[in-house]
Design a protein around this motif. Structure first.
Motif, PDB file in Angstrom:
ATOM      1  N   GLY A   1       4.438  -3.308  -6.393  1.00 22.73           N
ATOM      2  CA  GLY A   1       5.571  -2.689  -5.671  1.00 22.73           C
ATOM      3  C   GLY A   1       5.473  -2.593  -4.258  1.00 22.73           C
ATOM      4  O   GLY A   1       4.324  -2.119  -3.763  1.00 22.73           O
ATOM      5  N   THR A   2       6.271  -3.377  -3.570  1.00 21.90           N
ATOM      6  CA  THR A   2       6.018  -3.510  -2.269  1.00 21.90           C
ATOM      7  C   THR A   2       4.763  -3.982  -1.752  1.00 21.90           C
ATOM      8  O   THR A   2       4.179  -3.657  -0.775  1.00 21.90           O
TER       9      THR A   2
ATOM     10  N   ASN B   1       3.456   3.659  -6.026  1.00 26.58           N
ATOM     11  CA  ASN B   1       4.021   2.179  -6.383  1.00 26.58           C
ATOM     12  C   ASN B   1       3.533   1.746  -7.714  1.00 26.58           C
ATOM     13  O   ASN B   1       4.286   1.376  -8.834  1.00 26.58           O
ATOM     14  N   GLY B   2       2.445   2.422  -8.202  1.00 24.72           N
ATOM     15  CA  GLY B   2       2.022   2.272  -9.548  1.00 24.72           C
ATOM     16  C   GLY B   2       2.834   2.615 -10.494  1.00 24.72           C
ATOM     17  O   GLY B   2       2.990   2.021 -11.703  1.00 24.72           O
TER      18      GLY B   2
ATOM     19  N   LEU C   1      -1.081  -3.301   1.175  1.00 23.12           N
ATOM     20  CA  LEU C   1       0.260  -3.442   2.049  1.00 23.12           C
ATOM     21  C   LEU C   1       1.148  -2.320   1.886  1.00 23.12           C
ATOM     22  O   LEU C   1       2.421  -2.375   2.387  1.00 23.12           O
ATOM     23  N   SER C   2       0.802  -1.621   0.971  1.00 25.21           N
ATOM     24  CA  SER C   2       1.867  -0.341   0.742  1.00 25.21           C
ATOM     25  C   SER C   2       0.987   0.620   0.143  1.00 25.21           C
ATOM     26  O   SER C   2       0.268   0.577  -0.982  1.00 25.21           O
ATOM     27  N   CYS C   3       1.671   1.996   0.301  1.00 21.18           N
ATOM     28  CA  CYS C   3       1.164   3.257  -0.676  1.00 21.18           C
ATOM     29  C   CYS C   3       2.178   4.088  -0.810  1.00 21.18           C
ATOM     30  O   CYS C   3       2.565   4.684   0.078  1.00 21.18           O
TER      31      CYS C   3
ATOM     32  N   ALA D   1       9.962  -2.581  -8.150  1.00 19.67           N
ATOM     33  CA  ALA D   1       8.820  -2.614  -9.024  1.00 19.67           C
ATOM     34  C   ALA D   1       8.878  -4.147  -9.878  1.00 19.67           C
ATOM     35  O   ALA D   1       9.941  -4.419 -10.545  1.00 19.67           O
ATOM     36  N   VAL D   2       7.955  -4.948  -9.672  1.00 22.02           N
ATOM     37  CA  VAL D   2       7.896  -6.068 -10.214  1.00 22.02           C
ATOM     38  C   VAL D   2       6.759  -6.429 -11.176  1.00 22.02           C
ATOM     39  O   VAL D   2       5.663  -6.228 -10.940  1.00 22.02           O
TER      40      VAL D   2
END
Ligand SMILES: N[C@H](CCC[C@H](N)C(=O)O)C(=O)O
Length: 263
Positions: free
Chosen positions: A10-11, A74-75, A200-202, A248-249
């Motif tokens: 995610g990002t 993100n998770g 890269l992201s949180c 979300a990928v």
């Protein structure tokens, strides 16, 4: 052991997703997350049946160093995407997910999800230090601990090792975010994550930054766009809770031979 897994992000905050109820240890998690001798990820998301009311599935989140955390913003979106793609839940309905920080709900929205992240809690003021530079910050809990530090610019910060912080204030460690305002309600952020290093992201970190930013402006509600090195997230804080919207990928599926890992 031959272990099925999925890989998603995610990002740019990436995860190994494990379906099997495989016995996890901190050493196995760290080996799976190793970017040279393992699959490589910022953390592991393990899908477990949830035994308490409110959600069918529990998100068992581990940081890449093998430590546990209460929550991963993100998770939880990537976890929701995996539940849909694995046929466990319908793709057009709200997805309740149990976490160590409590129940979270993911609503499908565009290419990703909008997640009710729960009510933020302001923890007071504290500090972080990088080399000789000391930064004042605001503590925010999103179920996991954060320290949010405003800075004139995020680019020059050296985040290859953990900033020093007040271990009395944060006895369980802390995720440290640095942000700058690009324009009203539009921020740029970098983060040093507890248990994973600079990522890269949180997701929980962007929520903490949005809450602290609004608080600094005398506001308790608002919508804040946060640019992180891995992309863009949008945080909406209302009187009850905090919403996090973003992509979300699921990138890949495979098998890992755990006997070939180094641990
Ligand atoms: N490192 C964090 C957990 C992951 C948070 C981050 N990846 C997110 O998307 O919220 C901690 O130990 O609290």
């Amino acid at each position: 052991m031959r272990l099925p897994y999925a890989k998603g992000h995610g990002t740019g905050n990436d995860f190994v997703i494990l379906d099997a109820d495989v016995p996890l240890t901190p050493e196995l998690v760290a080996a799976l997350c190793d970017r040279h001798f393992g699959i490589g990820a910022d953390g592991v998301l393990r899908v477990l049946p949830n035994t308490s009311p409110g959600a069918a599935w529990f998100m068992d989140y581990w940081n890449s160093d093998g430590s546990l955390s209460e929550m991963c913003g993100n998770g939880v979106r990537v976890f929701a995407r995996h539940l849909v793609e694995s046929g466990r839940v319908a793709e057009d309905a709200p997805i309740p997910i149990a976490t160590r920080a409590g129940l979270r709900t993911a609503l499908p929205e565009g290419p990703g999800f909008r997640v009710d992240m729960g009510a933020p809690v302001l923890l007071g003021t504290s500090w972080a230090q990088i080399g000789d530079a000391k930064f004042d910050g605001v503590g925010v809990s999103m179920g996991n601990p954060h320290l949010v530090c405003p800075v004139p610019t995020v680019e020059p910060l050296h985040l290859w090792e953990s900033p020093a912080f007040d271990t009395d204030f944060y006895p369980e460690g802390v995720n440290v975010e640095f942000y700058t305002e690009l324009e009203p309600d539009h921020l740029r952020m970098r983060v040093y994550e507890r248990g994973s290093g600079e990522t890269l992201s949180c997701g929980t970190g962007t929520c903490a930054v949005a809450v602290a930013y609004l608080h600094a402006g005398g506001r308790t509600t608002g919508t804040v766009t946060v640019d992180v090195p891995g992309g863009r997230l949008v945080v909406t804080v209302d009187d009850q809770t905090c919403w996090l919207a973003g992509p979300a990928v699921i990138l890949a599926h495979g098998f890992v031979d755990t006997d070939a890992l180094r641990y």
